[in-house]
Design an enzyme around this catalytic site. Structure first.
Site, short mmCIF file in Angstrom:
data_model
loop_
_atom_site.label_atom_id
_atom_site.label_comp_id
_atom_site.label_asym_id
_atom_site.label_seq_id
_atom_site.Cartn_x
_atom_site.Cartn_y
_atom_site.Cartn_z
CB ALA A 1 -1.05 0.16 1.23
CE LYS A 2 5.53 4.88 -0.55
NZ LYS A 2 6.73 3.86 0.07
#
Length: 424
Positions: free
Chosen positions: A113-114
């Site tokens: 994720a980011k």
């Protein structure tokens, strides 16, 4: 089947375009799992949020924020939050995808994720920064959590911002949830060794790679692009091994000293002034000249897309250690391989940060904390073991370390996808 998403139109050297190219290169090595490869080309979830805050002068400003969960077949999402004026959805998508690969490459029980906000944080007061962070956390609170998605620091974010995020999430759920973020201050459940972990991982993988190509670290010349947490920590460890840090570049400029910098003076200078420019123990040079510096080891530890085809032709380095995410575009990768330059790719080279983030998350759940020596020993073992496994795959198939890292990681991700099956 098309791998294009209707809301993103990448170019070959853009972050998402680079990532898609890397997946295409690894597909022939995935065997029967290749039938699932389209999974890797689409993020599971992309959230775009409006972040309105009241400024100190009473006006209201709106910022655009993102949180992308690329793949969560192997566990909760994991990846940093960056505050930067150039943040885009496409960039965050690519960064989240690289986190999926990175976590699988070192066999952490996470997906990728980011997140990010398009903002120049230097233009905000501390109070404005806090209000923006808390509002952003509330907006993405519907998809983050200690067992769902765990943010961490990235470009222009730090332990204080993680503390605000943890507090905001905890207030919203009605209980202190230290495990919702990593990279926190030590006294709020942070881990010893976290701040320098990414730079340490760059050094550990670099040391292993140097042995492989018979490059002696004692006396080796090192050039570092980006002199924040990652670049400066890696530089310190290489200097301790006897290497000379001869060039450094950041957003303030580029400096050079053929005899090597005195890091005991340079690092305090960077902390005091915000950058390498103006350091009295070095000569200034043009930013583009950085890529021509005579060096044995090059550490791009700034932003993505820095090693272009033209720069790849010019560098004199024998070893490139990717401290940043996505610093080398695919065309440059091919040129470096043809020239016999060994590249240790970002998805293994800079995985030290997320590895110690994993240690922090585990410690938060158990409320039992390890010493810094224990942290570093565990980190070194995970990094070395992962790199050796990847090197075995590279030797077996006669492919680059990057393609081998993707082969190992994608196999783990897609095996989890296949075994979990599709629901409903």
């Amino acid at each position: 089947m098309s791998n294009q998403l209707s809301f993103v139109h990448p170019t070959p050297d853009s972050p998402w375009g680079t990532y898609l190219s890397q997946v295409d290169r690894v597909t022939p090595y995935l065997g029967h799992l290749a039938r699932w490869v389209e999974t890797l080309k689409r993020p599971k979830r992309a959230l775009v949020v409006d972040v309105p805050i009241e400024m100190d002068d009473g006006s209201v400003r709106h910022f655009e924020g993102y949180r992308v969960q690329h793949n969560m077949s192997r566990g909760p999402g994991k990846g940093g939050i960056r505050y930067h004026p150039d943040v885009t959805l496409e960039e965050v998508m690519a960064l989240s995808a690289w986190m999926s690969i990175k976590n699988a490459a070192v066999n952490l029980p996470y997906g990728g994720a980011k997140g990010g906000i398009r903002v120049d944080p230097k233009l905000l007061s501390v109070k404005e920064l806090e209000r923006m962070t808390r509002r952003y956390t509330s907006e993405i609170g519907i998809i983050i959590g200690p067992q769902q998605d765990i943010p961490a620091p990235d470009v222009n974010t730090n332990p204080q911002i993680m503390a605000w995020m943890m507090d905001t999430y905890s207030m919203n759920v009605g209980a202190t949830a230290t495990g919702v973020v990593t990279g926190k201050p030590i006294h709020l459940g942070g881990s010893l060794g976290r701040v320098k972990a990414t730079g340490r991982g760059v050094f550990v993988t670099g040391r292993e790679a140097a042995r492989r190509i018979n490059l002696e670290l004692n006396g080796a010349k090192v050039a570092v692009q980006g002199f924040g947490n990652v670049g400066s920590a890696a530089a310190e460890l290489f200097a301790q091994a006897g290497s000379k840090i001869v060039a450094a570049q950041d957003h303030t400029g580029t400096i050079y000293n053929g005899n090597g910098f005195d890091l005991s003076l340079l690092i305090p200078h960077v902390k005091a002034t915000g950058g390498v420019a103006g350091f009295k123990g070095a000569e200034p040079m043009g930013n583009e000249e950085f890529w021509d510096v005579k060096c044995d080891i090059l550490i791009p530890a700034a932003l993505e897309g820095q090693m272009t085809a033209e720069r790849a032709r010019r560098t004199t380095a024998k070893l490139v250690l990717e401290g940043a995410n996505g610093p080398t575009v695919p065309s440059a990768d091919d040129i470096l391989a043809d020239r016999g330059v060994l590249v240790v790719p970002d998805v293994i080279c800079n995985a030290g940060g997320v590895t110690v983030s994993y240690f922090e998350w585990v410690q938060d759940f158990s409320s039992f904390f390890w010493t810094e020596d224990e942290i570093n020993l565990r980190l070194d073992k995970i990094m070395v073991d992962a790199l050796r496994r990847i090197w075995g795959v590279a030797d077996q198939h006669k492919i680059t370390l990057r393609t081998a890292t993707f082969a190992v990681a994608c196999e783990r991700i897609l095996a989890a996808r296949e075994e979990r099956g599709l629901y409903p």
